[in-house]
Enzyme design. Structure first.
Site, short mmCIF file in Angstrom:
data_model
loop_
_atom_site.label_atom_id
_atom_site.label_comp_id
_atom_site.label_asym_id
_atom_site.label_seq_id
_atom_site.Cartn_x
_atom_site.Cartn_y
_atom_site.Cartn_z
N SER A 84 0.81 -1.22 0.00
CA SER A 84 0.00 0.00 0.00
C SER A 84 0.85 1.27 0.00
O SER A 84 0.32 2.37 -0.02
CB SER A 84 -0.94 0.00 1.21
N THR A 219 -1.62 3.25 4.71
CA THR A 219 -0.71 4.35 4.49
C THR A 219 0.33 4.28 5.58
O THR A 219 0.01 3.88 6.69
CB THR A 219 -1.46 5.68 4.68
N THR A 237 1.84 6.94 0.47
CA THR A 237 0.88 5.89 0.11
C THR A 237 0.77 5.77 -1.40
O THR A 237 1.13 6.71 -2.13
CB THR A 237 -0.51 6.21 0.70
N ARG A 247 -7.67 10.40 -8.65
CA ARG A 247 -8.10 10.38 -7.24
C ARG A 247 -6.91 10.69 -6.32
O ARG A 247 -5.84 10.12 -6.45
CB ARG A 247 -8.68 9.02 -6.88
N THR A 270 -4.84 6.96 8.98
CA THR A 270 -4.80 5.92 7.95
C THR A 270 -6.19 5.31 7.82
O THR A 270 -6.96 5.33 8.78
CB THR A 270 -3.75 4.83 8.30
N GLY A 271 -6.48 4.79 6.63
CA GLY A 271 -7.78 4.18 6.44
C GLY A 271 -8.47 4.71 5.21
O GLY A 271 -7.80 5.03 4.21
#
Ligand SMILES: *[C@@H]1O[C@H](CO)[C@@H](O)[C@H](O)[C@H]1NC(C)=O
Ligand SMILES: *[C@@H]1O[C@H](CO)[C@@H](O)[C@H](O)[C@H]1NC(C)=O
Length: 359
Positions: A84, A219, A237, A247, A270-271
């Site tokens: 990631s 991330t 990330t 994006r 993060t997420g």
């Protein structure tokens, strides 16, 4: 093994262990921050141990907090943490890997950031150059790549066998999952190209049925506090897998992916960046800590605030205050009940994995 003599010697350590367990139970959440109020401090999201080690040894070598953040996040870009971060992960809808990164100096409040960066591996290195060699804060897309090349970064293909196979598999399963809504043909059943539709009934249904894609978009977010209290933070990330081209997530946005203010503290998130960036969670956590709130509580308040609007979002935040106390919080959803992060300070002696129960 197991002679009478050695088992009687074992008893004191068994009792000590029981006592420690009891103390842990009584302390509840406290052990996370207990004894952690010393500097310097490095904390980062997930169990990215080599990143913590890289940042820690950079500090030990006498380099700056910003150097430590750059080296730490850069380490993840090299080793493609979880797929990631860095090259060869999270292919977008056209199979390309693009990178987002940011670095922030909590002494000067300067930020350098890049997003939708193509064909350059060391995104956080480029973000640092934006801070050092321009009066801008944020460069994006092909133009960010041109800037990186002018700063001497090599241009390379970020696609690997792995990212190519993730992409081909996705094409073979009718481009599922994807990030489109209110389009025709129905994005939950077929690939694009899509056109807009006026049929919004489908969106409501999708929100209710929203499945949580844990580890779909992780991330590295890192906070470094030096011996003298200087704070730096950064992120890197490759974004969300199968993202629509162009994006940009929360990571490169100051106050969303990370925030650092040497007079108040720092946080990193993060997420699910598409959701989290709307709440500026890192900025909000730092502002909570400015009022004297404990780092763990500041992180929790931020998670709760997002959850009011998006109950099933996937996300976690790490927080540290100016004296080096730290904590974390995450939103409990199916498949994500504990969050692992890394910390290093003089008490821990070496980079250590920390675990927090999600709320
Ligand atoms: C602390 O050290 C850093 C270099 O690591 C320096 O840039 C910063 O100005 C110092 N901060 C203070 C408050 O002395
Ligand atoms: C940081 O947090 C710790 C524990 O949560 C607290 O004891 C300390 O006073 C805080 N430091 C500041 C500067 O607020």
């Amino acid at each position: 093994m197991g002679s009478g003599g050695s088992s009687s010697k074992l008893w004191p350590s068994v009792l000590l262990l029981l006592l420690l367990l009891l103390l842990q139970a009584v302390g509840g959440l406290a052990p996370l921050s207990a004894g952690a109020s010393d500097l310097p401090l490095v904390i980062n999201t997930w169990a990215f141990r080599k990143a913590t080690e890289a940042a820690w040894s950079t500090l030990q070598a006498g380099d700056s907090e910003l150097d430590a953040v750059e080296k730490g996040c850069g380490q993840c870009e090299i080793e493609q943490c979880d797929g990631s971060v860095g090259y060869g992960g999270s292919p977008d809808e056209h199979g390309e890997t693009t990178l987002d990164a940011m670095i922030m100096d909590g002494n000067t409040m300067k930020v350098g950031a890049v997003a939708d960066l193509r064909r350059i591996k060391n995104a956080i290195g480029v973000a640092r150059k934006v801070m050092q060699h321009t009066r801008h804060t944020f460069l994006v897309g092909e133009s960010a790549t041109m800037f990186a090349e002018s700063m001497g970064f090599p241009s390379e293909d970020l696609t690997t066998q792995k990212s190519l196979s993730i992409y081909l598999k996705w094409l073979n399963q009718k481009c599922q999952p994807n990030f489109w809504k209110n389009v025709t043909p129905d994005a939950s059943k077929s690939c694009g190209p899509y056109k807009q539709t006026e049929d919004f009934s489908r969106e409501e249904k999708n929100i209710l049925e929203k499945t949580v894609h844990v580890h779909n978009h992780d991330t590295i977010g890192m906070i470094v506090i030096g011996q003298n209290g200087s704070i730096a933070a950064g992120t890197s990330t490759n974004g969300a897998v199968h993202k629509i081209q162009g994006r940009v997530g929360d990571s490169p946005i100051a106050g969303a992916g990370a925030y650092a203010d040497s007079t108040a503290g720092a946080a990193a998130a993060t997420g699910d960046g598409d959701v989290m960036m709307r709440f500026l969670p890192s900025y909000q956590a730092v502002e909570y800590m400015r009022t004297g709130m404990e780092p763990t509580v500041a992180c929790q308040k931020v998670i709760s605030r997002i959850r009011k609007y998006v109950p099933f979002f996937f996300g976690a935040v790490i927080c540290a205050n100016t004296s080096g106390s730290y904590g974390a919080a995450c939103n409990k959803v199916p498949g994500f009940t504990q969050f692992h992060f890394m910390a290093s300070n003089p008490t821990l002696r070496q980079p250590s994995e920390q675990i927090v129960d999600c709320i």
